[in-house]
Design a protein around this motif. Structure first.
Motif, short mmCIF file in Angstrom:
data_model
loop_
_atom_site.label_atom_id
_atom_site.label_comp_id
_atom_site.label_asym_id
_atom_site.label_seq_id
_atom_site.Cartn_x
_atom_site.Cartn_y
_atom_site.Cartn_z
N ALA A 221 0.81 -1.21 0.00
CA ALA A 221 0.00 0.00 0.00
C ALA A 221 0.85 1.27 0.00
O ALA A 221 0.45 2.28 -0.57
CB ALA A 221 -0.93 0.00 1.21
N THR A 222 2.03 1.21 0.61
CA THR A 222 2.90 2.40 0.65
C THR A 222 3.33 2.79 -0.75
O THR A 222 3.31 3.96 -1.13
CB THR A 222 4.14 2.11 1.51
N ARG A 223 3.72 1.80 -1.52
CA ARG A 223 4.14 2.06 -2.89
C ARG A 223 2.97 2.54 -3.75
O ARG A 223 3.11 3.47 -4.55
CB ARG A 223 4.74 0.81 -3.50
N ASP A 224 1.81 1.93 -3.59
CA ASP A 224 0.63 2.34 -4.36
C ASP A 224 0.28 3.80 -4.09
O ASP A 224 -0.05 4.55 -5.01
CB ASP A 224 -0.56 1.45 -4.02
N LEU A 225 0.35 4.19 -2.83
CA LEU A 225 0.05 5.58 -2.46
C LEU A 225 1.10 6.52 -3.05
O LEU A 225 0.77 7.62 -3.52
CB LEU A 225 0.01 5.72 -0.93
N LEU A 226 2.36 6.10 -3.04
CA LEU A 226 3.44 6.91 -3.58
C LEU A 226 3.23 7.17 -5.08
O LEU A 226 3.37 8.30 -5.56
CB LEU A 226 4.78 6.20 -3.35
N LEU A 227 2.87 6.13 -5.82
CA LEU A 227 2.66 6.28 -7.26
C LEU A 227 1.39 7.07 -7.56
O LEU A 227 1.33 7.81 -8.55
CB LEU A 227 2.60 4.90 -7.92
N GLU A 228 0.38 6.91 -6.71
CA GLU A 228 -0.84 7.69 -6.88
C GLU A 228 -0.55 9.19 -6.72
O GLU A 228 -1.05 10.02 -7.49
CB GLU A 228 -1.89 7.24 -5.86
N ASP A 229 0.25 9.53 -5.72
CA ASP A 229 0.65 10.94 -5.53
C ASP A 229 1.51 11.43 -6.68
O ASP A 229 1.41 12.59 -7.09
CB ASP A 229 1.41 11.09 -4.21
N LEU A 230 2.36 10.56 -7.22
CA LEU A 230 3.23 10.96 -8.33
C LEU A 230 2.42 11.36 -9.56
O LEU A 230 2.75 12.33 -10.24
CB LEU A 230 4.16 9.79 -8.68
N ALA A 231 1.35 10.64 -9.84
CA ALA A 231 0.53 10.92 -11.01
C ALA A 231 -0.51 12.01 -10.77
O ALA A 231 -1.22 12.40 -11.70
CB ALA A 231 -0.17 9.63 -11.46
N SER A 232 -0.60 12.49 -9.54
CA SER A 232 -1.62 13.48 -9.20
C SER A 232 -1.32 14.85 -9.81
O SER A 232 -0.16 15.23 -10.00
CB SER A 232 -1.71 13.61 -7.67
N LYS A 233 -2.38 15.59 -10.11
CA LYS A 233 -2.22 16.96 -10.59
C LYS A 233 -2.14 17.95 -9.43
O LYS A 233 -1.86 19.14 -9.66
CB LYS A 233 -3.38 17.34 -11.51
N ASP A 234 -2.39 17.46 -8.23
CA ASP A 234 -2.24 18.28 -7.03
C ASP A 234 -0.74 18.42 -6.74
O ASP A 234 -0.04 17.43 -6.54
CB ASP A 234 -2.94 17.61 -5.85
N LYS A 235 -0.24 19.64 -6.72
CA LYS A 235 1.20 19.87 -6.65
C LYS A 235 1.81 19.46 -5.31
O LYS A 235 2.99 19.10 -5.26
CB LYS A 235 1.50 21.36 -6.90
N VAL A 236 1.04 19.50 -4.24
CA VAL A 236 1.60 19.16 -2.93
C VAL A 236 1.96 17.67 -2.84
O VAL A 236 3.12 17.32 -2.57
CB VAL A 236 0.63 19.56 -1.80
N PRO A 237 1.01 16.74 -3.07
CA PRO A 237 1.41 15.32 -3.04
C PRO A 237 2.36 14.95 -4.16
O PRO A 237 3.21 14.08 -3.99
CB PRO A 237 0.07 14.58 -3.17
N GLN A 238 2.23 15.60 -5.31
CA GLN A 238 3.14 15.31 -6.42
C GLN A 238 4.58 15.65 -6.04
O GLN A 238 5.51 14.88 -6.32
CB GLN A 238 2.74 16.12 -7.66
N ALA A 239 4.77 16.80 -5.39
CA ALA A 239 6.11 17.20 -4.98
C ALA A 239 6.69 16.24 -3.96
O ALA A 239 7.88 15.89 -4.02
CB ALA A 239 6.08 18.62 -4.42
N ARG A 240 5.86 15.79 -3.02
CA ARG A 240 6.33 14.82 -2.01
C ARG A 240 6.76 13.51 -2.69
O ARG A 240 7.79 12.93 -2.34
CB ARG A 240 5.24 14.55 -0.98
N ALA A 241 5.95 13.05 -3.63
CA ALA A 241 6.27 11.80 -4.31
C ALA A 241 7.54 11.93 -5.15
O ALA A 241 8.37 11.02 -5.18
CB ALA A 241 5.10 11.38 -5.20
N LEU A 242 7.71 13.06 -5.81
CA LEU A 242 8.93 13.28 -6.61
C LEU A 242 10.16 13.29 -5.72
O LEU A 242 11.20 12.70 -6.08
CB LEU A 242 8.82 14.61 -7.38
N ASN A 243 10.07 13.96 -4.58
CA ASN A 243 11.21 13.99 -3.66
C ASN A 243 11.56 12.59 -3.16
O ASN A 243 12.73 12.21 -3.08
CB ASN A 243 10.91 14.92 -2.49
N ALA A 244 10.51 11.83 -2.82
CA ALA A 244 10.74 10.48 -2.29
C ALA A 244 11.36 9.56 -3.34
O ALA A 244 12.36 8.88 -3.07
CB ALA A 244 9.42 9.89 -1.79
N LEU A 245 10.80 9.54 -4.54
CA LEU A 245 11.33 8.66 -5.59
C LEU A 245 12.71 9.11 -6.07
O LEU A 245 13.57 8.28 -6.38
CB LEU A 245 10.35 8.62 -6.77
N ASN A 246 12.91 10.41 -6.12
CA ASN A 246 14.23 10.90 -6.51
C ASN A 246 15.28 10.48 -5.49
O ASN A 246 16.41 10.10 -5.84
CB ASN A 246 14.20 12.43 -6.62
#
Length: 320
Positions: free
Chosen positions: A78-103
């Motif tokens: 579930a952690t990974r699924d949530l991370l990828l969901e945030d990555l594909a989001s158009k909401d900049k806040v979760p998207q930025a968090r996901a980009l930082n984490a994956l980077n």
């Protein structure tokens, strides 16, 4: 006769006592379960806090070990699924968090010996990453750089740089899945390369220009290098107009020693700026004429190295 004998009263008291005892035990068991669940959450929080503290330790081994544990947990379930969901989001806040984490997961030196990239480089991850990169296309509006280049747009958003770094790390692990996710068909074919937007357009020269001007955009050039090194990648690059045909590429190779074309960047601005690129001549004449040009360039150079090379040192294939 008395309504209740001594034995009857005794059995009645035992029954009532047993009833309340069973209810009490059941209540106590439920409380134990609740207390256990609370302690479990608290224990998880303690573990996470401990790992975070260890990840900031000055001891290299402790820091590396804690980071590996955190990365392992981030790439599962579930952690990974949530991370990828945030990555594909158009909401900049979760998207930025996901980009930082994956980077962090794909580039941190402490994790280089792990198999993070190999384990997360699948269709699910590439689909989310392509969605993320596609969302950034809408943000190519304001200028973020003044570099004049045929391959690097001046409007690249800051977040896109992290997404490109992640793609660069994951792509070599699984090119077919990246192609299936639409890295070319959904994203690169729509990317605003300056050479593709110019007049006349040099859209079909994108791959060639990536090789020539690679220092302008190192990460994107590396991505194109990986794609153009894979048979299916070449097919899709040609299909979507980012790479010329075989005949055009051969003709390009034949004319590499000719004068370079002049590439003008930002011609609509005052003065503009110029750069030189390998010539891009399109096939002229018949197939026989093209073959003749190729034969003229087939030569052998013999020299002992003791003097400059002259025309006498060049042995060229006879032209019929």
């Amino acid at each position: 006769m008395a309504p209740f004998s001594g034995d009857g009263v005794l059995w009645l008291c035992l029954g009532v006592s047993l009833f309340f005892a069973v209810r009490g035990i059941a209540t106590d068991l439920r409380q134990v379960v609740d207390l256990t669940e609370i302690k479990h959450v608290e224990q998880e929080d303690k573990i996470i806090n401990t790992l975070l503290k260890l990840s900031q330790s000055t001891n290299h081994d402790l820091r590396a070990a804690s980071l590996r544990i955190i990365s392992e947990r981030s790439c599962k379930g579930a952690t990974r699924d949530l991370l990828l969901e945030d990555l594909a989001s158009k909401d900049k806040v979760p998207q930025a968090r996901a980009l930082n984490a994956l980077n962090f997961l794909t580039s941190n030196r402490a994790l280089t010996r792990t198999s993070i990239c190999t384990r997360i480089a699948d269709l699910h991850t590439f689909t989310a990453l392509v969605n993320c990169l596609s969302n950034f296309l809408e943000e190519h509006v304001e200028k973020t750089t003044t570099t004049n280049s045929p391959i690097l747009p001046k409007t690249r958003p800051m977040g896109e740089k992290k997404a490109l770094n992640i793609l660069h790390a994951l792509l070599p692990e699984n090119v077919p899945e990246a192609l299936e996710a639409g890295i070319i068909s959904r994203w690169l074919c729509r990317y605003p390369f300056p050479c593709a937007l110019a007049e006349p357009s040099r859209r079909r020269d994108v791959v060639i220009l990536m090789k020539t001007w690679w220092s302008d955009d190192v990460v994107m050039s590396a991505i194109f290098s990986t794609l153009s090194s894979h048979p299916d990648g070449i097919k899709q690059l040609r299909k979507h107009g980012l790479m010329g045909s075989m005949i055009a590429e051969n003709d390009q190779d034949d004319d590499d020693d000719a004068d370079s074309d002049v590439w003008m960047v930002d011609a609509d601005e005052a003065g503009g700026s110029f750069g030189r690129t390998p010539s891009r001549r399109f096939p002229e004449g018949s197939v026989e004429d093209q073959a003749l040009r190729r034969r003229r360039r087939e030569a052998m150079v013999l020299s002992d190295g003791g003097r400059p090379i002259g025309s006498d040192d060049i042995i060229q294939r006879p032209i019929d």
